[in-house]
Design an enzyme around this catalytic site. Structure first.
Site, PDB file in Angstrom:
ATOM      1  N   HIS A  67       0.808  -1.225   0.000  1.00 41.46           N
ATOM      2  CA  HIS A  67       0.000   0.000   0.000  1.00 41.46           C
ATOM      3  C   HIS A  67       0.839   1.272   0.000  1.00 41.46           C
ATOM      4  O   HIS A  67       0.317   2.359   0.244  1.00 41.46           O
ATOM      5  CB  HIS A  67      -0.928   0.004   1.218  1.00 41.46           C
ATOM      6  N   SER A  73      -6.154  -9.240   9.894  1.00 41.17           N
ATOM      7  CA  SER A  73      -7.469  -9.876   9.925  1.00 41.17           C
ATOM      8  C   SER A  73      -7.891 -10.355   8.542  1.00 41.17           C
ATOM      9  O   SER A  73      -8.897 -11.051   8.403  1.00 41.17           O
ATOM     10  CB  SER A  73      -8.511  -8.893  10.457  1.00 41.17           C
TER      11      SER A  73
END
Length: 314
Positions: free
Chosen positions: A155, A260
């Site tokens: 990112h 997650s």
């Protein structure tokens, strides 16, 4: 090699390496698969047996940086957060002012964060040839600071800024100095605001913050990171797929650390690994979207797990 192309931790109950579960692999790759029932317990020895001496591809998320004082999005006890999307950021000067006013305070803290034991252990494992690639969803630059070099910052990095007009990439340190010059009392007035995972803070009343433009063309400046609503550059995605496929050919494993896997940018590599029969080990406090694809799942902190995996070393 880095694939960038121009783009006080809160207290938590600590769990031990004995809080381990083995998730059952299922041949389903549908979106947002439902998690299976309770998995049978295994020992830490079983987890290390799965990893054995396999070459590893690591996939890291925000949970790896919590021990460096950077809050995560979805860990146990984390509040619900609504980060600014790319579409909102480019919609006009007011959201840009709100973003930069908050981010200027957050950067004054995130820029001081130091690698923790987990970052350092991953760098040691890479230096020994055990970790062949680290794919990180984090933008904090702590893997680089710890010494990891075989790295894809999926990112981008918060330490760089891009102009949406001329596309020039510049240093966040330089921009922070310009913002301080234009807003000399901002940090003093808002230094106690609560930190957020994006590197910004919870802050209202940003109407008087002065946002500088690009020094070359006067255009709108944006951190050189992938916002929600933006696509990860295809070259980065392909490099990560290539690493997983190389692991398959070498009998390696995918080690997921502190994620997650809620967003597809990371989950897709777990799905690819499972499809290629690459063992997947997930180390995370709390459930993940990839649990039903995992060979082994540990409910443990990433720092202690990696330190134990790497052992002592410089």
């Amino acid at each position: 090699m880095n694939c960038n192309t121009g783009t006080g931790p809160g207290h938590r109950p600590r769990r031990t390496l004995f809080d381990v579960s083995l998730a059952q692999r299922v041949p389903s790759y549908a979106d947002a698969p439902a998690p299976p029932g309770a998995a049978p317990a295994v020992t830490p020895d079983r987890v290390h047996e799965v990893l054995a001496d396999r070459p590893l591809v690591a996939l890291t998320g925000a949970g790896l940086s919590t021990d460096s004082g950077i809050p995560d999005y979805r860990g146990p006890g984390a509040p619900t957060r609504a980060p600014m999307t790319y579409q909102e950021f480019v919609s006009g000067p007011e959201p840009q002012r709100r973003y930069w006013a908050r981010s200027h305070v957050g950067w004054s803290r995130m820029g001081q964060a130091q690698p923790n034991a987990g970052h350092l252990a991953l760098a040691r494992l890479e230096a020994r040839g055990r970790v062949r690639m680290t794919i990180t969803q984090n933008v904090d630059g702590l893997h680089e600071s710890a010494g990891s070099r075989q790295l894809c910052a999926l990112h981008g990095r918060i330490a760089e800024v891009v102009c949406l007009g001329c596309r020039e990439v510049t240093s966040r340190l330089r921009l922070a100095a310009r913002m301080t010059e234009l807003n000399p009392d901002w940090l003093a007035r808002h230094g106690e605001a609560a930190a957020r995972p994006d590197g910004d803070v919870d802050l209202d009343g940003t109407h008087d913050f002065v946002v500088p433009g690009c020094e070359s063309c006067g255009g709108v400046l944006k951190p050189d990171v992938v916002f929600f609503g933006e696509n990860v550059p295809k070259t980065r995605v392909q490099r990560c797929y290539d690493a997983v496929e190389e692991a398959a050919g070498l009998g390696g494993a995918l080690l997921v650390l502190g994620s997650s896997l809620t967003v597809m940018s990371g989950l897709r590599f777990v799905r690819r690994a499972a499809k290629l029969a690459v063992p997947v080990v997930i180390v995370n406090r709390g459930g993940t979207r990839g649990d039903d694809l995992a060979t082994a799942k540990l409910e443990a902190g990433t720092s202690e797990f990696l330190a134990a995996l790497a052992g002592p070393g410089a």
